[in-house]
Design a protein around this motif. Structure first.
Motif, PDB file in Angstrom:
ATOM      1  N   LYS A  75     -51.763   9.398 -15.212  1.00 47.11           N
ATOM      2  CA  LYS A  75     -51.253  10.722 -15.574  1.00 47.11           C
ATOM      3  C   LYS A  75     -50.015  10.526 -16.437  1.00 47.11           C
ATOM      4  CE  LYS A  75     -53.714  12.238 -11.983  1.00 47.11           C
ATOM      5  NZ  LYS A  75     -54.994  12.855 -12.114  1.00 47.11           N
ATOM      6  N   PRO A  76     -49.702  11.559 -17.224  1.00 49.30           N
ATOM      7  CA  PRO A  76     -48.488  11.446 -18.040  1.00 49.30           C
ATOM      8  C   PRO A  76     -47.217  11.737 -17.242  1.00 49.30           C
ATOM      9  CG  PRO A  76     -49.603  13.496 -18.503  1.00 49.30           C
ATOM     10  CD  PRO A  76     -50.463  12.763 -17.516  1.00 49.30           C
ATOM     11  N   PHE A  77     -47.348  11.905 -15.929  1.00 49.23           N
ATOM     12  CA  PHE A  77     -46.159  12.178 -15.110  1.00 49.23           C
ATOM     13  C   PHE A  77     -46.257  11.327 -13.848  1.00 49.23           C
ATOM     14  CE2 PHE A  77     -49.516  15.184 -14.264  1.00 49.23           C
ATOM     15  CZ  PHE A  77     -49.663  15.105 -12.905  1.00 49.23           C
ATOM     16  N   SER A  78     -45.162  11.248 -13.116  1.00 45.82           N
ATOM     17  CA  SER A  78     -45.223  10.419 -11.912  1.00 45.82           C
ATOM     18  C   SER A  78     -44.773  11.194 -10.679  1.00 45.82           C
ATOM     19  CB  SER A  78     -44.357   9.177 -12.087  1.00 45.82           C
ATOM     20  OG  SER A  78     -43.024   9.584 -12.249  1.00 45.82           O
ATOM     21  N   ILE A  79     -45.215  10.730  -9.550  1.00 44.95           N
ATOM     22  CA  ILE A  79     -44.880  11.390  -8.284  1.00 44.95           C
ATOM     23  C   ILE A  79     -44.293  10.356  -7.340  1.00 44.95           C
ATOM     24  CG2 ILE A  79     -45.907  12.439  -6.231  1.00 44.95           C
ATOM     25  CD1 ILE A  79     -47.657  14.048  -7.992  1.00 44.95           C
ATOM     26  N   LYS A  80     -43.189  10.754  -6.700  1.00 44.88           N
ATOM     27  CA  LYS A  80     -42.529   9.852  -5.763  1.00 44.88           C
ATOM     28  C   LYS A  80     -42.553  10.479  -4.373  1.00 44.88           C
ATOM     29  CE  LYS A  80     -38.075   7.791  -4.731  1.00 44.88           C
ATOM     30  NZ  LYS A  80     -36.644   7.909  -4.921  1.00 44.88           N
ATOM     31  N   LEU A  81     -42.892   9.683  -3.376  1.00 43.36           N
ATOM     32  CA  LEU A  81     -42.849  10.192  -2.002  1.00 43.36           C
ATOM     33  C   LEU A  81     -41.471   9.926  -1.424  1.00 43.36           C
ATOM     34  CD1 LEU A  81     -44.323  11.375   0.508  1.00 43.36           C
ATOM     35  CD2 LEU A  81     -44.817   9.020   1.160  1.00 43.36           C
ATOM     36  N   ASN A  82     -40.770  11.015  -1.096  1.00 44.67           N
ATOM     37  CA  ASN A  82     -39.450  10.844  -0.494  1.00 44.67           C
ATOM     38  C   ASN A  82     -39.540  10.681   1.010  1.00 44.67           C
ATOM     39  OD1 ASN A  82     -38.227  11.206  -3.014  1.00 44.67           O
ATOM     40  ND2 ASN A  82     -38.443  13.420  -2.813  1.00 44.67           N
ATOM     41  N   ASP A  83     -40.418  11.508   1.607  1.00 45.15           N
ATOM     42  CA  ASP A  83     -40.445  11.515   3.064  1.00 45.15           C
ATOM     43  C   ASP A  83     -41.767  12.080   3.554  1.00 45.15           C
ATOM     44  OD1 ASP A  83     -39.502  11.248   5.638  1.00 45.15           O
ATOM     45  OD2 ASP A  83     -38.745  13.304   5.704  1.00 45.15           O
ATOM     46  N   PHE A  84     -42.319  11.446   4.596  1.00 46.18           N
ATOM     47  CA  PHE A  84     -43.511  11.995   5.232  1.00 46.18           C
ATOM     48  C   PHE A  84     -43.184  12.332   6.671  1.00 46.18           C
ATOM     49  CE2 PHE A  84     -47.255  11.332   7.934  1.00 46.18           C
ATOM     50  CZ  PHE A  84     -48.091  12.296   7.394  1.00 46.18           C
ATOM     51  N   THR A  85     -43.570  13.529   7.112  1.00 49.75           N
ATOM     52  CA  THR A  85     -43.328  13.872   8.521  1.00 49.75           C
ATOM     53  C   THR A  85     -44.620  14.295   9.190  1.00 49.75           C
ATOM     54  OG1 THR A  85     -42.605  15.991   7.690  1.00 49.75           O
ATOM     55  CG2 THR A  85     -40.901  14.550   8.563  1.00 49.75           C
ATOM     56  N   ILE A 131     -45.973  16.891  16.172  1.00 48.58           N
ATOM     57  CA  ILE A 131     -46.965  17.189  17.189  1.00 48.58           C
ATOM     58  C   ILE A 131     -46.423  18.265  18.116  1.00 48.58           C
ATOM     59  CG2 ILE A 131     -48.115  14.938  17.195  1.00 48.58           C
ATOM     60  CD1 ILE A 131     -46.322  14.210  19.554  1.00 48.58           C
ATOM     61  N   TYR A 132     -47.327  18.927  18.846  1.00 48.01           N
ATOM     62  CA  TYR A 132     -46.900  19.913  19.821  1.00 48.01           C
ATOM     63  C   TYR A 132     -46.245  19.191  21.000  1.00 48.01           C
ATOM     64  CZ  TYR A 132     -49.634  23.433  17.370  1.00 48.01           C
ATOM     65  OH  TYR A 132     -50.123  24.288  16.428  1.00 48.01           O
ATOM     66  N   ALA A 133     -45.186  19.773  21.522  1.00 48.92           N
ATOM     67  CA  ALA A 133     -44.441  19.124  22.600  1.00 48.92           C
ATOM     68  C   ALA A 133     -45.345  18.795  23.769  1.00 48.92           C
ATOM     69  CB  ALA A 133     -43.319  20.050  23.069  1.00 48.92           C
ATOM     70  N   GLY A 134     -45.207  17.586  24.274  1.00 49.11           N
ATOM     71  CA  GLY A 134     -45.957  17.178  25.449  1.00 49.11           C
ATOM     72  C   GLY A 134     -47.430  16.929  25.199  1.00 49.11           C
ATOM     73  N   THR A 135     -47.845  16.792  23.938  1.00 47.89           N
ATOM     74  CA  THR A 135     -49.252  16.559  23.629  1.00 47.89           C
ATOM     75  C   THR A 135     -49.337  15.562  22.483  1.00 47.89           C
ATOM     76  OG1 THR A 135     -49.393  18.148  21.844  1.00 47.89           O
ATOM     77  CG2 THR A 135     -49.749  18.991  24.059  1.00 47.89           C
ATOM     78  N   ASP A 136     -50.575  15.189  22.102  1.00 46.79           N
ATOM     79  CA  ASP A 136     -50.703  14.453  20.851  1.00 46.79           C
ATOM     80  C   ASP A 136     -51.460  15.291  19.822  1.00 46.79           C
ATOM     81  OD1 ASP A 136     -53.091  14.359  22.063  1.00 46.79           O
ATOM     82  OD2 ASP A 136     -53.235  12.173  22.198  1.00 46.79           O
ATOM     83  N   ILE A 137     -51.500  16.605  20.017  1.00 48.00           N
ATOM     84  CA  ILE A 137     -52.165  17.486  19.061  1.00 48.00           C
ATOM     85  C   ILE A 137     -51.276  17.629  17.825  1.00 48.00           C
ATOM     86  CG2 ILE A 137     -53.158  19.770  18.690  1.00 48.00           C
ATOM     87  CD1 ILE A 137     -53.300  20.068  21.717  1.00 48.00           C
ATOM     88  N   PRO A 138     -51.807  17.300  16.637  1.00 46.14           N
ATOM     89  CA  PRO A 138     -50.964  17.411  15.446  1.00 46.14           C
ATOM     90  C   PRO A 138     -50.614  18.861  15.143  1.00 46.14           C
ATOM     91  CG  PRO A 138     -53.226  16.884  14.836  1.00 46.14           C
ATOM     92  CD  PRO A 138     -53.152  16.800  16.325  1.00 46.14           C
ATOM     93  N   LYS A 139     -49.344  19.102  14.895  1.00 50.93           N
ATOM     94  CA  LYS A 139     -48.886  20.457  14.572  1.00 50.93           C
ATOM     95  C   LYS A 139     -48.765  20.620  13.071  1.00 50.93           C
ATOM     96  CE  LYS A 139     -44.750  23.297  15.382  1.00 50.93           C
ATOM     97  NZ  LYS A 139     -45.329  24.585  15.740  1.00 50.93           N
ATOM     98  N   ASP A 140     -48.283  19.582  12.415  1.00 50.09           N
ATOM     99  CA  ASP A 140     -48.118  19.684  10.963  1.00 50.09           C
ATOM    100  C   ASP A 140     -47.944  18.294  10.354  1.00 50.09           C
ATOM    101  OD1 ASP A 140     -47.836  21.029   8.548  1.00 50.09           O
ATOM    102  OD2 ASP A 140     -45.662  20.898   8.642  1.00 50.09           O
ATOM    103  N   PHE A 141     -48.480  18.146   9.149  1.00 54.04           N
ATOM    104  CA  PHE A 141     -48.206  16.957   8.348  1.00 54.04           C
ATOM    105  C   PHE A 141     -47.563  17.440   7.067  1.00 54.04           C
ATOM    106  CE2 PHE A 141     -52.331  16.237  10.450  1.00 54.04           C
ATOM    107  CZ  PHE A 141     -52.001  15.165  11.248  1.00 54.04           C
ATOM    108  N   SER A 142     -46.532  16.777   6.598  1.00 55.65           N
ATOM    109  CA  SER A 142     -45.991  17.209   5.315  1.00 55.65           C
ATOM    110  C   SER A 142     -45.394  16.033   4.556  1.00 55.65           C
ATOM    111  CB  SER A 142     -44.941  18.302   5.515  1.00 55.65           C
ATOM    112  OG  SER A 142     -43.877  17.803   6.265  1.00 55.65           O
ATOM    113  N   SER A 143     -45.471  16.141   3.232  1.00 51.69           N
ATOM    114  CA  SER A 143     -44.915  15.112   2.359  1.00 51.69           C
ATOM    115  C   SER A 143     -43.934  15.770   1.410  1.00 51.69           C
ATOM    116  CB  SER A 143     -46.022  14.473   1.514  1.00 51.69           C
ATOM    117  OG  SER A 143     -46.955  13.838   2.326  1.00 51.69           O
TER     118      SER A 143
END
Lengths: 379, 622
Positions: free
Chosen positions: A270-280, A283-295
């Motif tokens: 691509k003619p542009f670039s993307i940098k990953l600063n942070d991935f989070t 999960i819901y408290a007390g579980t392993d159910i994913p609540k959100d993924f974000s980059s």
């Protein structure tokens, strides 16, 4: 005259036959995903003219079902012909026209998508910057001339040419490339684990060999090709064993110039670039159910001078320059984010189609309903 | 008398409903229902102990009540014993083990006994652990029924153990005493720890205190790791889910500095009073605990009271009972007193629909979500939508046909929902990808209404086919009006499934940048759309008439059942075969029944009892 040719295609019976075949196609195209994976089933059933079936115990393929292209094409013809021949505007049927126009656009949209849309992925470690995405399925053999310090000169050879094993020449290459062995999917095993002498293999190191394995069915575990490549000049022949699984680029010299050779997933620059600063990854408290993924990423585009941050999270992709980047997966203890990159020039068509179909259905059924209740009242 | 029959029937229905509203009585002097209202965080959601009791018992034993010989124990009482007096609940038979291979493993011969207590299983825990370690090495799809059963049993045991360790260490002889001891050693222990860090030599007393403190910390560290239930709100005023902690965590945090939270102290005292059979003391502390939590954590616990009420009313079970009553009444009305009994059934249907709706809205409010979030809620919603459509049909054509269909569909869908609920809390948190209220409210709701309508068309057709073939009650005009009904519903189904599917495409494009991905669930919805379109075009083209329409509508049931459950088995099949195994058999059985029905409908009309030549004159005579 045109009318006469079109007439057989206007038949409602043809419509029904198309629907019936579509039921079979979609049904089997869904069931087969268990074995072929979504991508494999899509190729076999929907992006094809015929669905072939191999007679068990033989290598004969016979067509058993019309594929998506053929069926979609006939349905489209049927629709267009019926609209062209029978079109006589009346308010009573206005809904039907809108509706069918919408269906035509939907079919066209699907055709364009399957022809022009590209899906790829972008794998970014935190802090990493990339200006390319990588194909899920396609591979390439790349030869890079690194002698120019300002820019690399890259020759990419698509997988199709590698499997054919024909000698490859290119004006930019001062040598001939020959692929003497090519495994579309392979794995590394200990040498003494390969029992049969008939299994082809490529030696890597004193203990390990690469052997071919069955083709991948899911995008989670893509094909990992390996190849034995010969670089041939009149003076000498150099042989390299390359493998995407081992991530083993090699270098060699021809006429005093240093070249890199690598077998890898096909890249789209691509003619542009993307940098990953942070991935989070929440999960819901007390579980392993994913609540959100974000980059959290930064886009930087030298051409437009654009330089900004963006947040990509579930149900919220980043759209930039005709590409859609959405959160696909993650890796390495939540420090690597995998984005899916979709480029679909015909993305707008389904929206128009949907509006037309929805309106059409609503209008038509409302007309029916009004008529029905009027009849009841008079009855 | 006959004139008042509908009123009488409605009154009976209302009585049944009101009876369910009666608040439950405590079985002894302990204020158990109040204990059921204490909030806990489980599975990412703050819920009452009452819900924890019901869902856990359901997950462990498949039932909402424990039967031990002639004695029965309510879910809440069972939970209270498990939490506070585990040696008593260990004796209750809550684990059902029917797999012969598993029984062989334990060396059990008695085939009559199906339910076993933890005490029965205790000596076999090692074997279970060993066998499930072997089973879990296999790919889920390749496991044998025995292996699946062992893994399931282990999971249920694990849940039970986690509950036993939810608010105390299960082996704690007296948690109140333990806590008091902890308070006594805390200061000297911490001082010893500081001295150790500073490198000063410890006195003997300090050494003892230090060792005791370490021991306590280690015990509760383990407890905190196994945490499943978080019963202690962390800091007053904080209302979010993240601010609840397990009792073990709460105690560990005391060592790191701080005081024992009053909520922890109260639980310890509750346990002591419960074990000592001192109801008066128990009730006083319980009132204190309730006041403390509801005052300090009002926002997190404001739905607790309502949820307990919802659990106790069980609107869906109530609706199921009433649907059975309506089915019988509407069916009888075809034979005798069609006017009076039919009207009674119709009124009852409205009442039941109101109860069904109440349950639906209650769940929406509790969850803060649109009505359909998982397979369980889709079953409830499919039934709800079908009943709503039937009420409209019945209003147009008062012949009790739609009432029969409504009652049958309402009952069956709620039964399916019940069987889907045994996995645990049905108000589970939504996975990241589904966490969007806009699309859940539009796409999912519309497409699910499409399921409702397609099933409804098939069920209506079933009634007409069965009546026509096996009874003499069907005549041409009735068949015609029936076909109009089915046709209308198919139109509705086409509209909703088409629009719903398209909305799904738009969701996909908005979220993932592609409109259509040939994913199994998308394909399932597409199949319904194509099938409904096929029916409509076949009718417009004159290729089918009344009977053909009925037959195709019944076939629509197969298509919809595949889209609703079949595709999940494909996708889910790779991950959790165990659950879907049983459902798979039901699905195949259902589809075969529909094929048989189609075969029956294809019998030439002259052999249908309603149209056979012998009966024709009789019809004319009527």
């Amino acid at each position: 005259m045109v009318r006469k040719i079109l007439l057989p295609f206007t038949s409602l019976k043809l419509t029904i036959v198309c629907f019936a075949f579509a039921m079979l196609l979609v049904f089997f195209g869904t069931i087969e995903q268990v074995h072929l994976g979504i991508y494999g089933a899509q190729k076999k059933y929907f992006d094809s003219f015929f669905v072939f079936w191999t007679i068990p115990g033989t290598i004969r393929h016979i067509p058993v079902l019309p594929g998506g292209y053929l069926l979609g094409g006939v349905t489209l013809l049927n629709l267009l012909a019926a609209q062209a021949v029978r079109f006589k505007f009346s308010w009573k049927k206005s809904g039907i026209y809108f509706l069918h126009l919408g269906v035509i656009l939907l079919l066209l949209g699907q055709l364009f998508t399957s022809l022009f849309a590209k899906e790829a992925q972008m794998r970014l470690d935190e802090g990493q910057t990339k200006n390319y995405s990588e194909s899920f399925t396609e591979k390439e053999l790349v030869l890079t001339d690194t002698s120019d310090s300002k820019s690399d000169h890259v020759v990419s050879i698509p997988e199709g040419l590698l499997t054919s094993r024909a000698p490859i020449t290119h004006p930019s290459l001062p040598f001939r490339v020959e692929v003497s062995q090519y495994f579309r999917n392979s794995t590394a095993v200990a040498k003494d684990q390969v029992s049969s002498p008939n299994i082809p293999r490529l030696e890597v190191g004193p203990m390990a060999v690469l052997v071919p394995i069955a083709l991948a069915t899911t995008s989670e575990q893509p094909n990992m090709p390996s190849a034995e490549v010969k670089i041939i000049t009149p003076e000498q022949t150099q042989t390299f064993i390359l493998s995407e699984r081992l991530r083993s680029p090699k270098t060699f010299t021809v006429d005093g110039k240093t070249w890199h050779i690598d077998l890898r997933a096909r890249r789209f620059y691509k003619p542009f670039s993307i940098k990953l600063n942070d991935f989070t990854h929440k999960i819901y408290a007390g579980t392993d159910i994913p609540k959100d993924f974000s980059s959290r990423v930064s886009i930087s585009d030298p051409a437009t001078g654009e330089k900004r941050d963006a947040l990509i999270y579930m149900n919220h992709p980043l759209r930039y320059e005709g590409n859609t980047y959405y959160q696909l997966a993650f890796d390495n203890n939540d420090t690597t984010s995998i984005l899916q990159v979709v480029r679909n020039p015909s993305w707008l068509l389904p929206y128009i189609a949907c509006t037309l179909v929805g309106l059409g259905l609503l209008v038509q059924f409302s007309i029916h309903l009004v008529n029905f209740s009027r009849k009841r009242r008079t009855a | 008398m006959k004139r008042w029959l509908p009123h009488l029937l409605l009154a009976i229905g209302i009585l049944i409903a009101v009876a369910a509203l009666r608040p439950p009585k405590n079985t002894d002097e302990f204020h158990r229902t109040e204990f059921g209202k204490l909030p806990v965080l489980v599975g990412g959601r703050v819920k009452p102990m009452d819900t924890l009791a019901r869902t856990s018992l359901l997950a462990i034993s498949g039932k909402q009540i424990v039967r031990n010989g002639k004695e029965t124990t309510l879910a809440l009482n069972w939970l209270m014993d498990t939490l506070m007096r585990p040696e008593r609940s260990d004796q209750l038979p809550v684990f059902s083990i029917t797999n012969p291979d598993v029984r062989d493993l334990f060396g059990w011969r008695d085939d009559a006994k199906k339910m076993f207590s933890f005490a029965d299983l205790k000596s076999n825990l090692g074997k279970i652990e060993e066998q499930s370690a072997l089973a879990s090495k296999m790919e889920a799809a390749q496991r044998t029924p025995y292996q699946r059963e062992i893994l399931k049993l282990r999971e249920r045991l694990l849940l039970y153990l986690r509950l036993k360790n939810a608010i105390q260490m299960e082996d704690s002889p007296d948690f109140g005493r333990e806590l008091a001891d902890f308070k006594n050693i805390l200061a000297p222990g911490l001082a010893a720890m500081d001295a150790e860090k500073a490198g000063t030599p410890l006195t003997d007393d300090q050494r003892v205190a230090f060792a005791k403190l370490l021991d306590f910390a280690q015990r509760h560290q383990r407890l905190a790791q196994a945490a499943y239930v978080s019963a202690i709100p962390r800091t007053p005023g904080d209302a979010t889910a993240h601010d609840w902690q397990h009792i073990g965590e709460a105690l560990i945090s005391v060592i790191q500095g701080g005081e024992i939270a009053p909520a922890v102290q109260n639980y310890a005292s509750l346990i002591s009073a419960y074990r000592a059979e001192k109801p008066a003391e128990f009730n006083t502390i319980l009132a204190k605990q309730t006041a403390l939590i509801s005052h300090d954590y009002a926002a997190a616990t404001r739905k607790i009271g309502f949820e307990t009420f919802f659990n106790q009313v069980q609107p869906f079970y109530l609706a199921m009972e009433l649907y059975v009553l309506i089915f019988i009444l509407a069916f009888v009305s075809w034979l005798v007193w069609p006017e009076e009994i039919g009207r009674g059934a119709y009124w009852l249907l409205w009442l039941t629909f109101a109860i069904h709706t109440f349950g639906l809205i209650a769940r929406m409010w509790l969850q803060g979500r649109p009505p359909v979030t998982n397979l369980y809620s889709s079953a409830i919603f499919v039934g709800w939508g079908a009943v709503l459509l039937c009420l409209i049909l019945e209003k147009i054509n008062r012949n009790a046909i739609a009432s029969v269909v409504a009652a049958a569909m309402g009952f069956v869908t709620l039964l399916i929902a019940h069987h889907l609920s045994v996995d645990g809390d049905t108000m589970e948190m939504l996975r990241a990808v589904l966490d969007t209220n806009i699309w859940l409210a539009t796409h999912v709701v519309v497409v699910t209404l499409g399921y409702s309508a397609t099933f409804l068309a098939g069920f209506l057709a079933t009634v007409f086919i069965l009546r026509g073939v096996f009874t003499r009650s069907l005549d041409r005009p009735m068949l015609k009006s029936g076909a109009t009904m089915v046709y209308g519903i198919v139109c509705f189904a086409t509209l909703f499934s088409f629009v719903g599917t398209i909305l799904g495409g738009i969701w996909a494009d908005q979220s993932w940048g592609r409109f259509w991905g040939w994913d199994p669930k998308e394909n399932g919805a597409l199949l319904i759309v194509i099938w409904n379109a096929l029916i409509l075009h076949a009718r417009w083209g004159g290729l089918i008439r009344e009977r053909g329409l009925m037959v195709l509508a019944v076939a629509g049931n197969i298509v919809t059942s595949f889209s609703w459950f079949g595709v999940n088995m494909l996708g889910v099949g790779l991950h959790s075969y165990g659950f879907m195994d049983a459902a798979y058999k039901w699905l195949i059985g259902y589809d075969i029944s529909q094929l048989i029905l189609i075969a029956i409908a294809l019998v030439p009309l002259k052999y249908w009892r309603s149209f056979s030549k012998k009966t024709a004159p009789a019809l004319v005579a009527v």
